[in-house]
Design an enzyme around this catalytic site. Sequence first.
Site, PDB file in Angstrom:
ATOM      1  NE  ARG A  87       4.727  -7.413   0.937  1.00 19.24           N
ATOM      2  CZ  ARG A  87       6.092  -6.986   1.009  1.00 19.24           C
ATOM      3  NH1 ARG A  87       7.087  -7.647   1.135  1.00 19.24           N
ATOM      4  NH2 ARG A  87       6.118  -5.550   0.674  1.00 19.24           N
ATOM      5  N   GLY A  88       4.969  -7.244  -3.052  1.00 18.45           N
ATOM      6  CA  GLY A  88       5.749  -6.373  -3.256  1.00 18.45           C
ATOM      7  C   GLY A  88       5.815  -6.117  -4.736  1.00 18.45           C
ATOM      8  CB  ALA A  89       5.126  -3.285  -7.183  1.00 21.51           C
ATOM      9  CG  ASP A  97       2.390  -1.398  -4.494  1.00 27.16           C
ATOM     10  OD1 ASP A  97       3.006  -0.750  -3.510  1.00 27.16           O
ATOM     11  OD2 ASP A  97       2.489  -2.542  -4.617  1.00 27.16           O
ATOM     12  CD  GLN A 115       2.505  -5.253   4.249  1.00 22.64           C
ATOM     13  OE1 GLN A 115       2.247  -4.537   5.211  1.00 22.64           O
ATOM     14  NE2 GLN A 115       1.582  -5.349   3.267  1.00 22.64           N
ATOM     15  CG  ASN A 146       4.175   2.611  -1.484  1.00 20.66           C
ATOM     16  OD1 ASN A 146       4.646   1.691  -1.728  1.00 20.66           O
ATOM     17  ND2 ASN A 146       4.745   2.757  -0.161  1.00 20.66           N
ATOM     18  CE  LYS A 147       0.846  -2.462   1.721  1.00 24.99           C
ATOM     19  NZ  LYS A 147      -0.443  -3.117   1.015  1.00 24.99           N
ATOM     20  NE  ARG A 183      -1.680  -7.949  -3.539  1.00 24.38           N
ATOM     21  CZ  ARG A 183      -0.846  -7.173  -2.566  1.00 24.38           C
ATOM     22  NH1 ARG A 183       0.516  -7.888  -2.444  1.00 24.38           N
ATOM     23  NH2 ARG A 183      -1.327  -6.475  -1.786  1.00 24.38           N
TER      24      ARG A 183
HETATM   25  O1  MRU Z   1       0.639  -5.275  -0.148  1.00 29.28           O
HETATM   26  P1  MRU Z   1       2.187  -5.331  -0.555  1.00 29.28           P
HETATM   27  O2  MRU Z   1       2.927  -5.667   0.640  1.00 29.28           O
HETATM   28  O3  MRU Z   1       2.263  -6.045  -1.792  1.00 29.28           O
HETATM   29  O4  MRU Z   1       2.609  -3.778  -0.608  1.00 29.28           O
HETATM   30  C1  MRU Z   1       3.801  -3.413  -1.116  1.00 29.28           C
HETATM   31  C2  MRU Z   1       4.188  -2.204  -1.256  1.00 29.28           C
HETATM   32  O5  MRU Z   1       3.327  -1.285  -1.279  1.00 29.28           O
HETATM   33  C3  MRU Z   1       5.592  -1.645  -1.263  1.00 29.28           C
HETATM   34  O6  MRU Z   1       5.869  -0.517  -0.732  1.00 29.28           O
HETATM   35  C4  MRU Z   1       5.967  -1.582  -3.037  1.00 29.28           C
HETATM   36  O7  MRU Z   1       5.180  -2.762  -3.493  1.00 29.28           O
HETATM   37  C5  MRU Z   1       7.193  -1.069  -3.161  1.00 29.28           C
HETATM   38  S1  MRU Z   1       8.124  -2.631  -3.040  1.00 29.28           S
HETATM   39  C6  MRU Z   1       9.534  -2.523  -3.745  1.00 29.28           C
END
Ligand code: MRU
Length: 349
Positions: free
Chosen positions: A52-54, A241, A200, A251-252, A95
């Site tokens: 996970r994470g963009a 993201d 997270q 973002n999250k 996703r």
């Molecule tokens: O749902 P996730 O855990 O994939 O969400 C991740 C985030 O929102 C991060 O803050 C974002 O991807 C930046 S990571 C470098």
Amino acid sequence: MLSTKYDAIRAVIWAEMGVQFLDQRRLPEEETYQVATRASEVAEAITKMVVRGAPAIGIAAAYGVVLAARARFSESSLSWRQLIEADLCALAAARPTAVNLFWALARMRSRIKDLPDNVDPEAVLLAEAQSIHLEDIEANYQMSKLGAALIEGSANVLTHCNTGSLATGGFGTALGVIRHAYSKGQIKKVFADETRPWLQGARLTAWELMRDQIPTVLIADSVAPYLLGQGQIQWVIIGADRIAANGDTANKIGSYSLALAARHHGVRFMVVAPTSTIDWSLSSGSEIPIEQRPQEEILTLAGKAVAMPGTEVYNPAFDVTPADLIDALVTEKGVILQPNSNRMKTLLA
Ligand code: MRU
């Protein structure tokens, strides 16, 4: 260059048989790698948040295309480029919000377009996927210096979600800035939001920071505005993201409320993201697709029910922070202060 003390984790690793993912659902209790040998397994790992994470999602998808090409070429050396379309679609559907996924697939697709029908494509596509991976790590190093340069004196900072080595090719976006600034003595303490519902912050960010021996304080998300009001925090530093062409930033979930509270209390707000996270096709954040996650994430905690079964749930995984609440957008190509459509265009130069 920083010592490897601050850059020791890799969540996505290419191996000859396939791509290995440090299973993020199991951290911090277990450090186990899951191997995907087929594109469909990579798509599933992204959907289920093994990875996970963009930026990490984009890198994973790129390696997924390599696996797809391997399978499709052995199926038919003449029509593999038609057959692989189904795999590209499956990966794209894994996703919806992080644009790095679609950005990486577009890069892989343009390589595929240039390849002849009857020559094994694996080496060329693997080289492209590895470039995507390495460029992301390089971008993180670059952003870490640019972001740290904005921090004056010795600061306390607050971060949200996980933006570290686990969320990227390695080192991290917001967490990369924090790592670099800490190594230079610019950060005293990092406050990490637990980041309900997937945790997270609690499970991943605290794990990364504690491994690096960076002083960390874990807080419930609802504590953040109170803490910002106490004047203890100089910067809120988050990742992204998807960023629209005017600087609005998805973002999250919880990032928007942090930005509002930070502005109210005069605390500066930094977004750190590579330019692969910018979606130039969207003029504002209202156009960003927001993923809705399963209701179980809200109805349960660590596998135990915390609400009446059947309770109606609303569980968006991301929110959008308007650009005017952002003090600095840090990319590998430079820093945009108070981003807006015009200032963002300098990143295209
Ligand atoms: O749902 P996730 O855990 O994939 O969400 C991740 C985030 O929102 C991060 O803050 C974002 O991807 C930046 S990571 C470098």
